[in-house]
Motif scaffolding. Structure first.
Motif, short mmCIF file in Angstrom:
data_model
loop_
_atom_site.label_atom_id
_atom_site.label_comp_id
_atom_site.label_asym_id
_atom_site.label_seq_id
_atom_site.Cartn_x
_atom_site.Cartn_y
_atom_site.Cartn_z
N PHE A 68 37.52 56.17 40.67
CA PHE A 68 38.57 55.32 40.11
C PHE A 68 38.49 53.92 40.74
N LYS A 69 38.98 52.95 40.01
CA LYS A 69 39.20 51.61 40.57
C LYS A 69 40.70 51.45 40.76
N VAL A 70 41.15 51.48 42.00
CA VAL A 70 42.57 51.41 42.29
C VAL A 70 43.01 49.94 42.25
N VAL A 71 43.89 49.61 41.31
CA VAL A 71 44.31 48.22 41.11
C VAL A 71 45.69 47.94 41.67
N ALA A 72 46.44 48.98 42.00
CA ALA A 72 47.78 48.81 42.56
C ALA A 72 48.19 50.10 43.26
N ALA A 73 49.15 49.97 44.18
CA ALA A 73 49.63 51.15 44.90
C ALA A 73 51.06 50.89 45.36
N GLY A 74 51.82 51.98 45.49
CA GLY A 74 53.19 51.82 45.92
C GLY A 74 53.72 53.03 46.65
N ALA A 75 54.55 52.78 47.66
CA ALA A 75 55.24 53.85 48.38
C ALA A 75 56.73 53.73 48.08
N PHE A 76 57.28 54.75 47.47
CA PHE A 76 58.68 54.73 47.05
C PHE A 76 59.45 55.84 47.77
N ILE A 77 60.77 55.74 47.70
CA ILE A 77 61.62 56.68 48.43
C ILE A 77 62.33 57.60 47.45
N GLY A 78 62.31 58.90 47.78
CA GLY A 78 63.03 59.89 47.00
C GLY A 78 63.85 60.76 47.94
N GLU A 79 64.87 61.37 47.41
CA GLU A 79 65.71 62.27 48.22
C GLU A 79 64.82 63.27 48.96
N HIS A 80 65.02 63.39 50.26
CA HIS A 80 64.16 64.25 51.07
C HIS A 80 64.26 65.69 50.59
N SER A 81 63.13 66.36 50.54
CA SER A 81 63.12 67.73 50.03
C SER A 81 63.98 68.66 50.87
N PHE A 82 64.08 68.41 52.18
CA PHE A 82 64.85 69.27 53.07
C PHE A 82 66.35 69.08 52.92
N SER A 83 66.75 67.94 52.39
CA SER A 83 68.13 67.49 52.53
C SER A 83 68.74 67.07 51.19
N LYS A 84 70.07 67.12 51.14
CA LYS A 84 70.80 66.59 50.00
C LYS A 84 71.54 65.30 50.35
N ILE A 85 71.37 64.84 51.61
CA ILE A 85 72.03 63.61 52.02
C ILE A 85 71.06 62.53 52.49
N LEU A 86 69.84 62.91 52.90
CA LEU A 86 68.85 61.92 53.33
C LEU A 86 68.19 61.31 52.11
N ALA A 87 68.40 60.00 51.93
CA ALA A 87 67.95 59.29 50.71
C ALA A 87 68.54 59.94 49.46
N GLN A 88 69.81 60.27 49.57
CA GLN A 88 70.51 60.97 48.49
C GLN A 88 70.40 60.21 47.16
N ASN A 89 70.03 60.97 46.12
CA ASN A 89 69.94 60.45 44.74
C ASN A 89 68.90 59.34 44.54
N ARG A 90 68.02 59.19 45.48
CA ARG A 90 66.94 58.23 45.28
C ARG A 90 65.73 58.92 44.66
N PRO A 91 64.96 58.17 43.86
CA PRO A 91 65.06 56.74 43.58
C PRO A 91 66.29 56.40 42.75
N ASP A 92 67.01 55.37 43.20
CA ASP A 92 68.25 54.98 42.54
C ASP A 92 68.02 53.75 41.66
N GLU A 93 69.11 53.16 41.18
CA GLU A 93 68.99 52.02 40.25
C GLU A 93 68.23 50.86 40.88
N LYS A 94 68.50 50.58 42.15
CA LYS A 94 67.79 49.50 42.83
C LYS A 94 66.30 49.79 42.90
N ASP A 95 65.96 51.03 43.24
CA ASP A 95 64.55 51.42 43.29
C ASP A 95 63.88 51.25 41.92
#
Length: 272
Positions: free
Chosen positions: A116-143
């Motif tokens: 592949f030719k990688v033309v872009a990359a990104g690291a995004f935040i999602g609610e942690h798999s272990f938790s319901k409060i760590l990064a809760q409901n992310r990715p959110d509207e801002k994300d």
């Protein structure tokens, strides 16, 4: 942009899917009404049995969650069967607000090694798999606003260029070791063999059986774990009666430590 748009992801609880498909949808909107999107969801084991081949006529958004700072090792064998043949790729990782460490550079390296030719990359935040409060409901509207803008930048880059320089992303080579949890005495612990329990609220609907990405929950008795558990927590978060839970002391301490030490909001990082 006269290319086929492809969304490819592993997403046990839906956060990676949300980002990858949103990038694909925005690229499609920019490309016009005739642009079609192909979906390759390799979350469940049945899909990971056959290799996939793309061509230079494809754009592929590839997304995986971050496990202990790296690409999940249970996906490595399958990812190396995905062939690019000059296809353009966007590498995406989702992490639970601690850190993505070397996962993004590792995914980028895998894609490059597969043609592949990688033309872009990104690291995004999602609610942690272990938790319901760590990064809760992310990715959110801002994300998701950042995701849309990221896709617009990708579209402009692809349509305005025929040659692409090697993409530089954050990370280390050689990669760091997998992140190691510690117990309450600050000693390293191994929670890989820890599995969820099932309480009497279970109604045997077997939803957990169907969503387990490892096929590790027994179809006849959903309280039994018959394979490895990767702690994606799909069975816990999707159970309609909250019958699934973890009871291991070290696991619960690690979960609490994550929720306390990594509560400040992290923001997406993009490379283009």
């Amino acid at each position: 942009m006269n290319k086929q748009i492809n969304a490819m992801y592993f997403s046990a609880t839906g956060t990676t899917k949300k980002v990858v498909t949103s990038i694909a949808n925005q690229l499609s909107l920019n490309a016009g009404k005739d642009a079609q999107i192909k979906i390759f969801d390799f979350t469940l084991p049945a899909f990971r049995r056959e290799p996939i081949t793309f061509t230079k006529e494809d754009v592929v958004i590839v997304g995986v969650p971050v496990y202990a700072g790296r690409v999940p090792n249970i996906l490595l064998k399958y990812l190396h069967t995905v062939t690019g043949n000059g296809a353009l790729a966007i590498a995406v990782v989702l992490y639970g607000n601690r850190n993505y460490d070397d996962a993004l550079i590792e995914l980028t390296d895998i894609l490059v090694s597969n043609g592949f030719k990688v033309v872009a990359a990104g690291a995004f935040i999602g609610e942690h798999s272990f938790s319901k409060i760590l990064a809760q409901n992310r990715p959110d509207e801002k994300d998701m606003t950042i995701v849309k803008d990221f896709a617009d930048q990708i579209y402009r880059k692809i349509t305005n260029n025929s040659k692409f320089e090697d993409l530089l992303v954050n990370g280390n080579r050689p990669y760091k070791s997998y992140y190691t949890p510690k117990n309450k005495n600050n000693e390293p612990v191994d929670i890989r063999k820890v599995t969820p329990r099932t309480n009497t609220d279970c109604i045997k609907c077997k939803l957990c059986v169907n969503v387990c990405p490892m096929g590790s929950i027994d179809n006849e008795d959903p309280s039994k774990i018959i394979g490895i558990c990767i702690k994606c927590c799909a069975c816990i978060k999707k159970c309609p009666t909250n019958a699934k839970y973890f009871a291991d002391e070290d696991y619960l301490w690690h979960k609490q430590e994550l929720e306390i030490n990594f509560s400040p909001r992290r923001e997406p990082e993009i490379f283009i």
